[in-house]
Design an enzyme around this catalytic site. Structure first.
Site, PDB file in Angstrom:
ATOM      1  N   TRP A  88       0.852  -1.191   0.000  1.00 13.24           N
ATOM      2  CA  TRP A  88       0.000   0.000   0.000  1.00 13.24           C
ATOM      3  C   TRP A  88       0.888   1.242   0.000  1.00 13.24           C
ATOM      4  O   TRP A  88       2.047   1.180   0.421  1.00 13.24           O
ATOM      5  CB  TRP A  88      -0.924   0.007   1.222  1.00 13.24           C
ATOM      6  CG  TRP A  88      -0.230  -0.016   2.556  1.00 13.24           C
ATOM      7  CD1 TRP A  88       0.080  -1.122   3.292  1.00 13.24           C
ATOM      8  CD2 TRP A  88       0.266   1.113   3.303  1.00 13.24           C
ATOM      9  NE1 TRP A  88       0.731  -0.757   4.447  1.00 13.24           N
ATOM     10  CE2 TRP A  88       0.855   0.613   4.484  1.00 13.24           C
ATOM     11  CE3 TRP A  88       0.267   2.494   3.095  1.00 13.24           C
ATOM     12  CZ2 TRP A  88       1.435   1.447   5.455  1.00 13.24           C
ATOM     13  CZ3 TRP A  88       0.845   3.322   4.055  1.00 13.24           C
ATOM     14  CH2 TRP A  88       1.422   2.797   5.212  1.00 13.24           C
ATOM     15  N   GLU A 133       7.416   7.244  14.152  1.00 15.07           N
ATOM     16  CA  GLU A 133       7.631   6.680  12.808  1.00 15.07           C
ATOM     17  C   GLU A 133       8.527   7.580  11.971  1.00 15.07           C
ATOM     18  O   GLU A 133       9.421   7.112  11.266  1.00 15.07           O
ATOM     19  CB  GLU A 133       6.284   6.508  12.092  1.00 15.07           C
ATOM     20  CG  GLU A 133       5.329   5.532  12.719  1.00 15.07           C
ATOM     21  CD  GLU A 133       5.771   4.077  12.564  1.00 15.07           C
ATOM     22  OE1 GLU A 133       6.689   3.811  11.772  1.00 15.07           O
ATOM     23  OE2 GLU A 133       5.207   3.221  13.261  1.00 15.07           O
ATOM     24  N   GLU A 171       8.880   1.132   6.363  1.00 16.11           N
ATOM     25  CA  GLU A 171       8.554   1.981   7.510  1.00 16.11           C
ATOM     26  C   GLU A 171       8.305   3.437   7.100  1.00 16.11           C
ATOM     27  O   GLU A 171       7.497   4.132   7.701  1.00 16.11           O
ATOM     28  CB  GLU A 171       9.701   1.949   8.541  1.00 16.11           C
ATOM     29  CG  GLU A 171       9.808   0.662   9.319  1.00 16.11           C
ATOM     30  CD  GLU A 171       8.730   0.541  10.384  1.00 16.11           C
ATOM     31  OE1 GLU A 171       8.076   1.541  10.692  1.00 16.11           O
ATOM     32  OE2 GLU A 171       8.549  -0.575  10.904  1.00 16.11           O
ATOM     33  N   HIS A 174       4.871   4.798   6.882  1.00 14.85           N
ATOM     34  CA  HIS A 174       4.035   4.981   8.092  1.00 14.85           C
ATOM     35  C   HIS A 174       3.996   6.450   8.525  1.00 14.85           C
ATOM     36  O   HIS A 174       2.930   7.015   8.763  1.00 14.85           O
ATOM     37  CB  HIS A 174       4.558   4.118   9.251  1.00 14.85           C
ATOM     38  CG  HIS A 174       4.563   2.651   8.940  1.00 14.85           C
ATOM     39  ND1 HIS A 174       5.116   1.697   9.774  1.00 14.85           N
ATOM     40  CD2 HIS A 174       4.094   1.964   7.868  1.00 14.85           C
ATOM     41  CE1 HIS A 174       4.958   0.503   9.235  1.00 14.85           C
ATOM     42  NE2 HIS A 174       4.351   0.639   8.079  1.00 14.85           N
ATOM     43  N   GLU A 224       9.010  -3.742  17.527  1.00 16.82           N
ATOM     44  CA  GLU A 224       7.990  -3.991  16.497  1.00 16.82           C
ATOM     45  C   GLU A 224       6.686  -4.470  17.126  1.00 16.82           C
ATOM     46  O   GLU A 224       5.608  -4.062  16.713  1.00 16.82           O
ATOM     47  CB  GLU A 224       8.489  -5.016  15.472  1.00 16.82           C
ATOM     48  CG  GLU A 224       9.652  -4.552  14.623  1.00 16.82           C
ATOM     49  CD  GLU A 224       9.291  -3.455  13.628  1.00 16.82           C
ATOM     50  OE1 GLU A 224       8.111  -3.091  13.487  1.00 16.82           O
ATOM     51  OE2 GLU A 224      10.222  -2.942  12.975  1.00 16.82           O
ATOM     52  N   THR A 227       4.952  -1.495  18.690  1.00 12.58           N
ATOM     53  CA  THR A 227       4.277  -0.614  17.723  1.00 12.58           C
ATOM     54  C   THR A 227       3.043  -1.302  17.125  1.00 12.58           C
ATOM     55  O   THR A 227       2.035  -0.656  16.852  1.00 12.58           O
ATOM     56  CB  THR A 227       5.220  -0.146  16.586  1.00 12.58           C
ATOM     57  OG1 THR A 227       5.903  -1.275  16.066  1.00 12.58           O
ATOM     58  CG2 THR A 227       6.225   0.871  17.071  1.00 12.58           C
ATOM     59  N   ASP A 256       1.783  -4.113   9.149  1.00  6.40           N
ATOM     60  CA  ASP A 256       3.205  -4.048   8.746  1.00  6.40           C
ATOM     61  C   ASP A 256       4.103  -4.362   9.941  1.00  6.40           C
ATOM     62  O   ASP A 256       5.076  -5.107   9.835  1.00  6.40           O
ATOM     63  CB  ASP A 256       3.570  -2.634   8.265  1.00  6.40           C
ATOM     64  CG  ASP A 256       3.272  -2.414   6.785  1.00  6.40           C
ATOM     65  OD1 ASP A 256       2.769  -3.359   6.134  1.00  6.40           O
ATOM     66  OD2 ASP A 256       3.550  -1.306   6.300  1.00  6.40           O
ATOM     67  N   GLU A 257       3.761  -3.753  11.078  1.00  3.31           N
ATOM     68  CA  GLU A 257       4.595  -3.940  12.283  1.00  3.31           C
ATOM     69  C   GLU A 257       4.604  -5.407  12.692  1.00  3.31           C
ATOM     70  O   GLU A 257       5.626  -5.933  13.132  1.00  3.31           O
ATOM     71  CB  GLU A 257       4.091  -3.084  13.458  1.00  3.31           C
ATOM     72  CG  GLU A 257       3.834  -1.612  13.163  1.00  3.31           C
ATOM     73  CD  GLU A 257       5.046  -0.807  12.751  1.00  3.31           C
ATOM     74  OE1 GLU A 257       6.090  -1.393  12.422  1.00  3.31           O
ATOM     75  OE2 GLU A 257       4.952   0.436  12.742  1.00  3.31           O
ATOM     76  N   HIS A 260       7.016  -7.200  10.549  1.00  2.00           N
ATOM     77  CA  HIS A 260       8.392  -6.886  10.967  1.00  2.00           C
ATOM     78  C   HIS A 260       8.744  -7.628  12.264  1.00  2.00           C
ATOM     79  O   HIS A 260       9.853  -8.119  12.421  1.00  2.00           O
ATOM     80  CB  HIS A 260       8.551  -5.373  11.192  1.00  2.00           C
ATOM     81  CG  HIS A 260       8.349  -4.566   9.948  1.00  2.00           C
ATOM     82  ND1 HIS A 260       8.049  -3.222   9.969  1.00  2.00           N
ATOM     83  CD2 HIS A 260       8.397  -4.921   8.647  1.00  2.00           C
ATOM     84  CE1 HIS A 260       7.929  -2.787   8.728  1.00  2.00           C
ATOM     85  NE2 HIS A 260       8.124  -3.801   7.906  1.00  2.00           N
TER      86      HIS A 260
HETATM   87 FE   LIG Z   1       7.928  -1.737  12.015  1.00  2.00          FE
HETATM   88 FE   LIG Z   2       6.351   1.688  11.716  1.00  2.00          FE
END
Ligand SMILES: [Fe+2]
Ligand SMILES: [Fe+2]
Length: 389
Positions: A88, A133, A171, A174, A224, A227, A256-257, A260
């Site tokens: 995205w 971020e 990242e 974000h 991670e 977050t 996403d986090e 990660h």
């Molecule tokens: Fe992350």
């Molecule tokens: Fe992030």
């Protein structure tokens, strides 16, 4: 009244091994004893806000381990990146300026209408999360201090470096998305936010990883997950407050986090397999010195305790709490099967005992903490309006 708890991402400092081998620079944190926040009051029970920085604590012979893991990184970590064509991008969640001016204005107006149901506290948290971020240059810099895995050239073909660059590129979206949304919302003082970002990137971060990738990857695993939890809780609050688009934004970032977190957790799992003693010691070491939020040196030019105030609101709003911290500890103890590790040296066994007993200690400490009255604090990010911390 509320239960006072630990500063965001902090845990108590309880001695279990002798002090680290070398110390170099004394690091200073901006604090003001005159306005001790509820979180600082607890922090004083648990850990000092400044500490000596240790550098290059990993013995050089361990570099070989990371060299030998390069093909494993290519096979097991790099596939956790998402191809750019499937990722995205911020514009997909924002009013599209390439439409006609009327449509664009309409979308901006709708955005501003949607955020009316969100509290000032919510906006303080959203700004703090956005800044966390957006201070990405600090984190890529810190990653490239880790011995054996750093990007030696800025475009190194080493799989460790490829991961770090790809992680950073993912990242980067974000902060971009949250910042643009905040800008369009009209609810925040962008000038003060931009100043805070400049101060904060200038201040850097002291994550206490000692250039040591074992410790560094323990930190990133926790970070991670923290977050992931934070953005997930912000998504819930946005939905409750009547902004489903912002809820989708925070939820998408949280996803996403999570991916990660999976990568860094997998790295520690592998390190526990190939070098359990050093890895267990690294986990213990990071837990002992506490995991600090990367933007703990944030400053807006006005409030010397802005980070503590931000953390207190986060605790108060249930976005990231000391209970979450204890649950994270439980999660990693189970995920890495730390209780089951066998054949460790006596020092690593002490670290194992310490870490496995920590969630209980964190919970006990939380229960012991006195309840304090909340008090109002001005936040520059919301035009110096007061919120309760
Ligand atoms: Fe992350
Ligand atoms: Fe992030």
């Amino acid at each position: 009244m509320q239960t006072t708890s630990f500063s965001q991402y902090n845990i108590p400092s309880i001695a279990w091994v002798s002090p680290p081998p070398t110390t170099t620079i004394l690091h200073h944190k901006i604090t003001s004893s005159g306005s001790l926040s509820r979180v600082l009051a607890v922090a004083s029970l648990t850990a000092t806000p400044s500490r000596h920085q240790v550098t290059h604590s990993m013995p050089p012979e361990k570099l070989e381990i990371f060299k030998n893991l390069e093909s494993w990184v290519s096979e097991s970590i790099l596939p956790l990146r998402k191809p750019v064509q499937n990722c995205w991008q911020p514009i997909e969640f924002l009013p599209d300026p390439s439409q006609g001016p009327d449509e664009f204005e309409q979308e901006v107006r709708a955005l501003r209408q949607r955020v009316l149901g969100l509290s000032d506290e919510y906006f303080v948290l959203l700004v703090g999360n956005m800044l966390t971020e957006d201070a990405l240059p600090t984190y890529q810099t810190v990653f490239n201090t880790f011995d054996g895995v750093r990007d030696e050239t800025g475009c190194s073909p080493c799989p460790w470096a490829i991961w770090t660059r790809s992680w950073s590129a993912e990242e980067n979206r974000h902060g971009d998305l949250l910042r643009t949304y905040l800008y369009l919302s009209g609810r925040v003082d962008m000038l003060m936010i931009e100043k805070t970002l400049q101060y904060s990137i200038g201040a850097g971060a002291d994550i206490g990883a000692e250039n040591n990738p074992y410790m560094g990857f323990v930190y990133t695993s926790f970070q991670e997950r923290a977050t992931f939890l934070t953005h997930g809780n912000m998504a819930k609050l946005a939905k409750e407050g009547g902004d489903p688009v912002l809820a989708r934004i925070c939820g998408t970032i949280a996803a996403d986090e999570k991916r990660h977190e999976k990568a860094y957790t997998r790295i520690i799992e592998k390190l526990l397999e190939v070098d359990p003693n050093t890895t267990m010691l690294a986990i213990g070491n990071m837990m002992k010195k506490r995991i600090r939020m990367p933007l703990h040196l944030m400053y807006d030019g006005q409030d010397p305790n802005i980070f503590e105030h931000f953390s207190a609101i986060s605790e108060r709003q249930g976005v990231y709490t000391s209970r979450d911290y204890a649950e994270m500890l439980d999660f990693f103890i189970t995920r890495w099967e730390l209780e089951k590790l066998e054949g460790l040296t006596s020092e690593a066994r002490r670290a194992q005992d310490f870490v496995c007993g920590l969630p209980c200690k964190v919970r006990k400490l939380e229960n012991r903490v006195k309840k304090l009255e909340s008090r109002p604090v001005k936040f520059s990010w919301i035009f110096n309006k007061q919120v309760r911390v």
